[in-house]
Design a protein around this motif. Structure first.
Motif, short mmCIF file in Angstrom:
data_model
loop_
_atom_site.label_atom_id
_atom_site.label_comp_id
_atom_site.label_asym_id
_atom_site.label_seq_id
_atom_site.Cartn_x
_atom_site.Cartn_y
_atom_site.Cartn_z
N UNK A 25 23.01 44.26 -5.10
CA UNK A 25 23.97 43.62 -6.01
C UNK A 25 23.36 42.38 -6.65
N UNK A 26 22.65 41.59 -5.86
CA UNK A 26 22.00 40.39 -6.40
C UNK A 26 20.94 40.75 -7.43
N UNK A 27 20.20 41.84 -7.16
CA UNK A 27 19.18 42.28 -8.11
C UNK A 27 19.81 42.73 -9.43
N UNK A 28 20.95 43.40 -9.34
CA UNK A 28 21.65 43.83 -10.55
C UNK A 28 22.13 42.63 -11.36
N UNK A 29 22.71 41.65 -10.67
CA UNK A 29 23.19 40.44 -11.35
C UNK A 29 22.04 39.73 -12.05
N UNK A 30 20.90 39.61 -11.37
CA UNK A 30 19.75 38.93 -11.96
C UNK A 30 19.17 39.72 -13.12
N UNK A 31 19.22 41.05 -13.04
CA UNK A 31 18.74 41.88 -14.14
C UNK A 31 19.58 41.68 -15.39
N UNK A 57 31.75 37.20 -25.26
CA UNK A 57 30.91 36.14 -24.73
C UNK A 57 31.14 35.94 -23.23
N UNK A 58 32.36 36.15 -22.79
CA UNK A 58 32.65 36.04 -21.35
C UNK A 58 31.84 37.06 -20.56
N UNK A 59 31.85 38.30 -21.04
CA UNK A 59 31.08 39.36 -20.37
C UNK A 59 29.59 39.07 -20.43
N UNK A 60 29.15 38.49 -21.55
CA UNK A 60 27.73 38.19 -21.73
C UNK A 60 27.22 37.16 -20.72
N UNK A 61 27.98 36.09 -20.50
CA UNK A 61 27.49 35.00 -19.64
C UNK A 61 27.95 35.13 -18.20
N UNK A 62 28.82 36.09 -17.91
CA UNK A 62 29.33 36.25 -16.55
C UNK A 62 28.21 36.44 -15.52
N UNK A 63 27.23 37.34 -15.75
CA UNK A 63 26.16 37.48 -14.76
C UNK A 63 25.34 36.21 -14.59
#
Length: 228
Positions: A62-68, A107-113
């Motif tokens: 999950x952390x790898x996906x968020x960072x990707x 923009x919310x979806x864009x910066x959420x990760x």
């Protein structure tokens, strides 16, 4: 060269006179970016705290996906949200397409990760001894999570500011979801793109200077919280 110098002079005159169109675009840009940052932070910070405090299978993945997703192209986010809020999409009845609300969602979806990932990094930097001490004093897991958040508040705030910086500087989502409609969805980045193609350099330069000033303020705040 003379045209560029003239453009800068005229741009400064527009800023000094508080040109209505210039102020309208700037105000809308701040409204959309601040709203999306606040919404993303309201989701990302609690999510980061829960992910950091919990142990479960697949956490590393999950952390790898968020960072990707940090570097996901804005046009892909724009396409995804466009399909979501278009007339034939599941959120079509809400009529969000080509509105400021649609831009805020994108923009919310864009910066959420970005906000989520950097908040997790901030929380992981807190010493384990603090968690152990809180538990030994009888704190519940929720109270421990709140204490860790308090300890990492400056680093978390830096993550929020980074999210705002990405939101205010992006173009793809704003054009695809807002449509660059004058007086309604036009923001600084889309206005610069349009006015430059039209040859209206003075307005483009004025908007560029304002964007640089905002970026400088964001970086100043970011450095302040990093030092704290």
């Amino acid at each position: 060269m003379n045209e560029i110098i003239t453009g800068f002079i005229r741009a400064l005159e527009l800023m000094a006179s508080l040109d209505p169109e210039l102020m309208d675009i700037t105000a809308r840009t701040l409204m959309v970016s601040l709203s999306s940052t606040a919404l993303a932070s309201a989701i990302a910070v609690p999510a980061a705290a829960m992910i950091d405090s919990a142990e479960f299978r697949g956490k590393r993945a999950l952390l790898n996906i968020i960072q990707t997703l940090y570097s996901i192209p804005t046009v892909l986010v724009g396409l995804f949200v466009f399909l979501l809020i278009s007339r034939s999409g599941p959120l079509g009845p809400l009529n969000l397409l080509f509105t400021p609300a649609g831009m805020i969602l994108g923009q919310t979806i864009l910066i959420l990760p970005l906000v989520t990932g950097f908040s997790i990094t901030a929380l992981r930097s807190v010493k384990p001894e603090l968690r152990d001490l809180a538990r030994s004093l009888g704190a519940t897991e929720f109270q421990v999570m709140l204490r860790v958040l308090e300890e990492a508040r400056y680093a978390v705030m830096a993550a929020v500011i980074l999210g705002f910086g990405r939101a205010i500087s992006e173009v793809g989502v704003a054009i695809m979801l807002g449509g660059n409609i004058r007086g309604f969805t036009r923001v600084i980045t889309t206005a610069i793109s349009l006015e430059t193609s039209r040859g209206n350099l003075e307005l483009s330069i004025a908007l560029g200077i304002i964007l640089l000033i905002i970026s400088l303020a964001v970086n100043t705040l970011l450095n302040h919280f990093q030092e704290r």
